[in-house]
Design an enzyme around this catalytic site. Structure first.
Site, PDB file in Angstrom:
ATOM      1  N   HIS A 100       0.855  -1.195   0.000  1.00 37.27           N
ATOM      2  CA  HIS A 100       0.000   0.000   0.000  1.00 37.27           C
ATOM      3  C   HIS A 100       0.892   1.246   0.000  1.00 37.27           C
ATOM      4  O   HIS A 100       1.964   1.247   0.627  1.00 37.27           O
ATOM      5  CB  HIS A 100      -0.913   0.000   1.235  1.00 37.27           C
ATOM      6  CG  HIS A 100      -1.990   1.029   1.148  1.00 37.27           C
ATOM      7  ND1 HIS A 100      -1.762   2.355   1.436  1.00 37.27           N
ATOM      8  CD2 HIS A 100      -3.289   0.937   0.773  1.00 37.27           C
ATOM      9  CE1 HIS A 100      -2.879   3.041   1.256  1.00 37.27           C
ATOM     10  NE2 HIS A 100      -3.827   2.196   0.852  1.00 37.27           N
ATOM     11  N   GLU A 173      -3.846   2.108  -7.516  1.00 41.13           N
ATOM     12  CA  GLU A 173      -4.286   3.184  -6.627  1.00 41.13           C
ATOM     13  C   GLU A 173      -3.404   4.404  -6.847  1.00 41.13           C
ATOM     14  O   GLU A 173      -2.313   4.493  -6.251  1.00 41.13           O
ATOM     15  CB  GLU A 173      -4.153   2.746  -5.171  1.00 41.13           C
ATOM     16  CG  GLU A 173      -4.980   1.545  -4.793  1.00 41.13           C
ATOM     17  CD  GLU A 173      -5.282   1.548  -3.309  1.00 41.13           C
ATOM     18  OE1 GLU A 173      -6.460   1.695  -2.970  1.00 41.13           O
ATOM     19  OE2 GLU A 173      -4.361   1.451  -2.502  1.00 41.13           O
TER      20      GLU A 173
HETATM   21  C1  PEP Z   1      -6.821   3.237   0.147  1.00 37.96           C
HETATM   22  O1  PEP Z   1      -6.194   3.803   1.050  1.00 37.96           O
HETATM   23  O2  PEP Z   1      -6.454   2.126  -0.274  1.00 37.96           O
HETATM   24  C2  PEP Z   1      -7.979   3.917  -0.414  1.00 37.96           C
HETATM   25  C3  PEP Z   1      -8.425   3.538  -1.564  1.00 37.96           C
HETATM   26  O3  PEP Z   1      -8.489   4.929   0.349  1.00 37.96           O
HETATM   27  P1  PEP Z   1      -9.741   5.874  -0.025  1.00 37.96           P
HETATM   28  O4  PEP Z   1     -10.831   4.981  -0.557  1.00 37.96           O
HETATM   29  O5  PEP Z   1     -10.097   6.522   1.249  1.00 37.96           O
HETATM   30  O6  PEP Z   1      -9.247   6.824  -1.076  1.00 37.96           O
END
Ligand code: PEP
Length: 251
Positions: A100, A173
């Protein structure tokens, strides 16, 4: 594919980070377990380590799965504070998030360390959810694809060297989207997911790759992500903490 058909097979990963205490995690599941089951979707709850065992008892024999948020790159040994993949398997985890951006940032995790973590998980038949994504600056410099390539190369190498068939989730992400409310536009995302799909399809092992999107997903904006082909599910942070918000996303 029709949205409702696609939704059925989608994966929804709730990353609770360190936002809920042990008691709050237990209370969430006790209160909502029947409603979670009734949603009839593939939902994975990822609480912090102390909550894994009690939640595994509460989720036993349910369709809701348990995931951890990290694991050690080592099998066993003198690594104070780390948690082995084997312990995660024994506690009932079927998934585990690795790499992450918060761990890459605060704990300075490298791509090769993340690949080692994925290896440990695969040895325990736990599905790794490998997070990748570019920073705001890299996005602005149009370096996203290069960044993803660098992050995934060591991971692909270890996964492809496994002899047995496995499943691996890759969660795209963009760091600039996590917790900010900013989300990439559909065309940009389509290019990213087409590229990820192409890379995964070119691999020769028996590994099944599942591609997730994560970054400010809410019940209000989820519809736009369904327009993007090759997204198999979502990694949700903030909006997974509240059951009604999670329900809106999932249903
Ligand atoms: C995450 O931290 O993996 C994430 C997707 O957070 P958020 O949905 O709050 O953007």
């Amino acid at each position: 594919m029709k949205n409702n058909t696609r939704n059925k097979s989608m994966l929804f990963v709730a990353n609770w980070k360190m936002q809920k205490t042990l008691d709050q995690s237990i209370q969430f599941v006790q209160k909502h377990i029947d409603a979670l089951k009734a949603l009839n979707r593939q939902i994975i709850l990822c609480p912090s380590f102390p909550a894994l065992y009690p939640l595994s008892q509460l989720l036993e024999n349910s369709s809701v799965f348990l995931g951890a948020q990290d694991c050690s790159p080592h099998e066993l040994g003198a690594y104070t504070g780390q948690v082995s993949a084997q312990s995660l398997a024994e506690v009932g985890c079927t998934y585990c998030i690795v790499g992450h951006s918060e761990r890459r940032n605060y704990n300075k995790e490298s791509n090769s360390e993340i690949a080692q973590k994925a290896t440990q998980l695969l040895h325990q038949n736990i599905i790794p959810i490998i997070c990748v994504g570019e920073s705001q600056q890299e996005f602005e410099k149009k370096q996203s694809i290069d960044v993803l390539h660098n992050q995934l190369e060591p991971v692909f190498k270890v996964i492809e060297s496994q002899s047995s068939a496995s499943t691996v989730c890759i969660a795209y992400e963009p760091i600039w989207s996590i917790g900010t409310g900013n989300v990439p536009d559909t065309q940009y995302l389509q290019n990213i997911f087409d590229t990820l799909k192409e890379w995964c399809s070119a691999k020769t092992s028996k590994t099944k790759y599942t591609l997730l999107y994560g970054g400010s997903v809410t019940g209000e904006n989820i519809q736009q992500f369904y327009q993007v082909e090759n997204i198999d599910g979502f990694l949700v942070g903030g909006s997974s903490l509240d059951f009604q918000k999670l329900k809106k996303i999932v249903s």
